[in-house]
Write a protein that holds these residues in place. Structure first.
Motif, short mmCIF file in Angstrom:
data_model
loop_
_atom_site.label_atom_id
_atom_site.label_comp_id
_atom_site.label_asym_id
_atom_site.label_seq_id
_atom_site.Cartn_x
_atom_site.Cartn_y
_atom_site.Cartn_z
N GLN A 2 0.81 -1.22 0.00
CA GLN A 2 0.00 0.00 0.00
C GLN A 2 0.85 1.28 0.00
OE1 GLN A 2 -2.44 -0.51 3.48
NE2 GLN A 2 -3.27 -2.46 2.77
N ALA A 3 2.17 1.14 0.10
CA ALA A 3 3.03 2.32 0.20
C ALA A 3 3.30 2.95 -1.16
CB ALA A 3 4.35 1.93 0.85
N LYS A 4 3.44 4.27 -1.17
CA LYS A 4 3.85 4.97 -2.39
C LYS A 4 5.36 5.22 -2.41
CE LYS A 4 -0.45 7.33 -3.59
NZ LYS A 4 -1.05 8.63 -3.96
N LEU A 5 5.97 5.17 -1.24
CA LEU A 5 7.42 5.39 -1.14
C LEU A 5 7.99 4.48 -0.07
CD1 LEU A 5 10.03 7.08 -1.76
CD2 LEU A 5 9.29 8.64 0.05
N MET A 6 9.12 3.85 -0.39
CA MET A 6 9.88 3.08 0.60
C MET A 6 11.25 3.72 0.72
SD MET A 6 10.86 -0.98 0.78
CE MET A 6 11.58 -1.67 2.28
N VAL A 7 11.66 4.01 1.96
CA VAL A 7 12.95 4.63 2.22
C VAL A 7 13.82 3.65 2.97
CG1 VAL A 7 14.16 6.62 3.20
CG2 VAL A 7 11.81 6.88 2.38
N VAL A 8 14.98 3.33 2.40
CA VAL A 8 15.91 2.40 3.04
C VAL A 8 17.26 3.08 3.24
CG1 VAL A 8 14.76 0.40 2.04
CG2 VAL A 8 16.72 1.40 0.86
N ASN A 9 18.06 2.51 4.10
CA ASN A 9 19.38 3.08 4.37
C ASN A 9 20.36 2.78 3.25
OD1 ASN A 9 21.37 4.26 6.47
ND2 ASN A 9 22.35 2.35 5.84
N GLY A 10 20.37 1.52 2.79
CA GLY A 10 21.37 1.10 1.80
C GLY A 10 22.69 0.74 2.44
N LEU A 11 23.74 0.69 1.64
CA LEU A 11 25.09 0.30 2.09
C LEU A 11 25.11 -1.12 2.66
CD1 LEU A 11 26.16 3.65 3.82
CD2 LEU A 11 26.72 2.89 1.49
N GLY A 12 24.20 -1.96 2.18
CA GLY A 12 24.16 -3.35 2.63
C GLY A 12 23.44 -3.57 3.94
N PHE A 13 22.81 -2.52 4.49
CA PHE A 13 22.17 -2.65 5.81
C PHE A 13 20.95 -3.55 5.77
CE2 PHE A 13 19.53 -0.70 9.32
CZ PHE A 13 20.36 -1.10 10.36
N GLU A 14 20.14 -3.41 4.72
CA GLU A 14 18.90 -4.19 4.62
C GLU A 14 19.11 -5.35 3.65
OE1 GLU A 14 18.98 -0.87 3.84
OE2 GLU A 14 17.68 0.23 5.22
N GLY A 15 19.78 -6.39 4.10
CA GLY A 15 20.02 -7.55 3.25
C GLY A 15 18.75 -8.27 2.85
N TRP A 16 17.66 -7.99 3.57
CA TRP A 16 16.37 -8.64 3.36
C TRP A 16 15.46 -7.85 2.42
CZ3 TRP A 16 13.67 -4.55 5.12
CH2 TRP A 16 14.26 -3.76 6.14
N MET A 17 15.89 -6.69 1.96
CA MET A 17 15.00 -5.78 1.24
C MET A 17 14.45 -6.38 -0.06
SD MET A 17 15.80 -1.99 -0.27
CE MET A 17 16.98 -2.68 -1.45
N GLN A 18 15.33 -6.98 -0.86
CA GLN A 18 14.89 -7.50 -2.15
C GLN A 18 13.83 -8.59 -1.98
OE1 GLN A 18 16.07 -6.20 -5.25
NE2 GLN A 18 14.17 -7.25 -5.84
N MET A 25 7.77 3.87 -5.35
CA MET A 25 9.11 4.44 -5.45
C MET A 25 9.96 3.96 -4.28
SD MET A 25 10.04 8.50 -5.64
CE MET A 25 11.72 9.09 -5.78
N LEU A 26 11.21 3.63 -4.56
CA LEU A 26 12.15 3.23 -3.51
C LEU A 26 13.38 4.13 -3.60
CD1 LEU A 26 13.12 -0.32 -2.37
CD2 LEU A 26 14.92 1.35 -2.80
N ILE A 27 13.75 4.73 -2.47
CA ILE A 27 14.97 5.54 -2.46
C ILE A 27 15.93 5.03 -1.39
CG2 ILE A 27 13.74 7.58 -3.25
CD1 ILE A 27 14.61 8.70 -0.34
N VAL A 28 17.20 5.16 -1.69
CA VAL A 28 18.27 4.81 -0.76
C VAL A 28 18.75 6.11 -0.13
CG1 VAL A 28 20.57 3.80 -0.52
CG2 VAL A 28 18.91 2.81 -2.14
N ALA A 29 18.46 6.29 1.14
CA ALA A 29 18.73 7.57 1.81
C ALA A 29 20.21 7.92 1.82
CB ALA A 29 18.18 7.55 3.23
N SER A 30 21.06 6.90 1.81
CA SER A 30 22.51 7.14 1.91
C SER A 30 23.18 7.46 0.58
CB SER A 30 23.20 5.92 2.55
OG SER A 30 23.09 4.81 1.68
#
Length: 287
Positions: free
Chosen positions: A54-70, A81-86
């Motif tokens: 239901q989300a329009k935007l997902m914000v993740v840290n990146g740099l390998g922090f969220e290994g479970w994201m995919q 939309m997905l953005i990597v904050a870092s």
């Protein structure tokens, strides 16, 4: 205020707070890994999958922090939309040795230290990225996001200036700290503090007896008395080190998660100020 709030999902509590500050009343933020929880060992639930659909935007840290994201975005068939904050942060390399080669799944694919938020100047980059992303999905709110982002950048600058002034009280040669896991390299590099940890970048790894013994020996030789637990770490290891060195641990540090809303450090700005105060008190014991 938007008639209907923009549904935004963030990967962990620190990002959730930053996005909430920038989005204000125009967004509804849901955080997957909540306060006092460990993103290194997160496992998605069916509820998380439904939330992401239901989300329009997902914000993740990146740099390998969220290994479970995919796996999560695939399970949710996420189309938003997905953005990597870092993005744009000068990432630090992490050294993996034999003791840390079994880092949590997903993180093993990255040789980058993901804990970039421990340097306030990196969070300034996070802030600009989040302002841009929110403005893209909600152009009508762009002025609001820019205004909120500018205010948050001012708060981050004030935090950074204050923290540097605090640490200037301690000679750089006496700025050594022991922590639970290796989450403070960005903090240490920025504020010129040396952090030592028996555990690796992920909390999902076990230190060897040899590494613990080396750390204890180093503490004794260098008279390091600044020893800290973390809010989402098992204190058993550092309690062992404390017992063997006779060093009384300082207060709890917040590394990868905020406290709950009714706790002492429910926001990023308060968390950082708290950590600075705790670390400063510990460093004064090294004198």
């Amino acid at each position: 205020m938007a008639a209907t709030k923009i549904p935004v999902v963030t990967s962990f509590s620190i990002l959730g707070d930053i996005v909430s500050n920038i989005g204000g009343d125009r967004v509804e933020v849901t955080t997957l890994v909540g306060p006092d929880e460990d993103a290194h060992v997160y496992a998605a639930t069916p509820k998380d999958v439904r939330t992401l659909t239901q989300a329009k935007l997902m914000v993740v840290n990146g740099l390998g922090f969220e290994g479970w994201m995919q796996r999560l975005t695939d399970a949710a068939n996420y189309k938003g939309m997905l953005i990597v904050a870092s993005n744009g942060v000068p990432a630090r390399k992490r050294a993996l040795d034999a003791n840390h080669e079994h880092e949590h799944e997903g993180e093993a694919a990255s040789d980058l230290d993901p804990h970039a938020w421990q340097d306030p100047t990196n969070v300034m980059i996070y802030t600009r990225n989040i302002v841009a992303a929110l403005s893209k999905i909600d152009p009508a709110g762009a002025a609001v996001y820019q205004k909120n982002g500018d205010a948050y950048l001012c708060a981050l600058t004030e935090l950074d200036t204050w923290a540097k002034a605090q640490f200037s009280q301690i000679p750089e040669a006496r700025r050594s700290v022991i922590t639970s896991h290796d989450a403070f390299e960005y903090f240490g590099s920025h504020f010129k503090i040396r952090f030592l940890a028996a555990q690796g970048v992920s909390t999902d790894s076990e230190p060897s007896a040899r590494d613990v013994a080396m750390l204890i020996r180093q503490m004794r030789q260098q008279k390091i008395k600044a020893l800290f637990f973390e809010n989402m770490s098992n204190p058993k290891l550092l309690q062992q080190i404390a017992n063997e060195t006779g060093v009384t641990p300082g207060g709890k540090l917040y590394a990868d998660a905020l406290s709950k809303a009714d706790g002492s450090e429910p926001t990023y700005l308060r968390m950082m100020r708290f950590n600075v105060e705790q670390i400063l008190a510990g460093l004064k014991k090294n004198q």
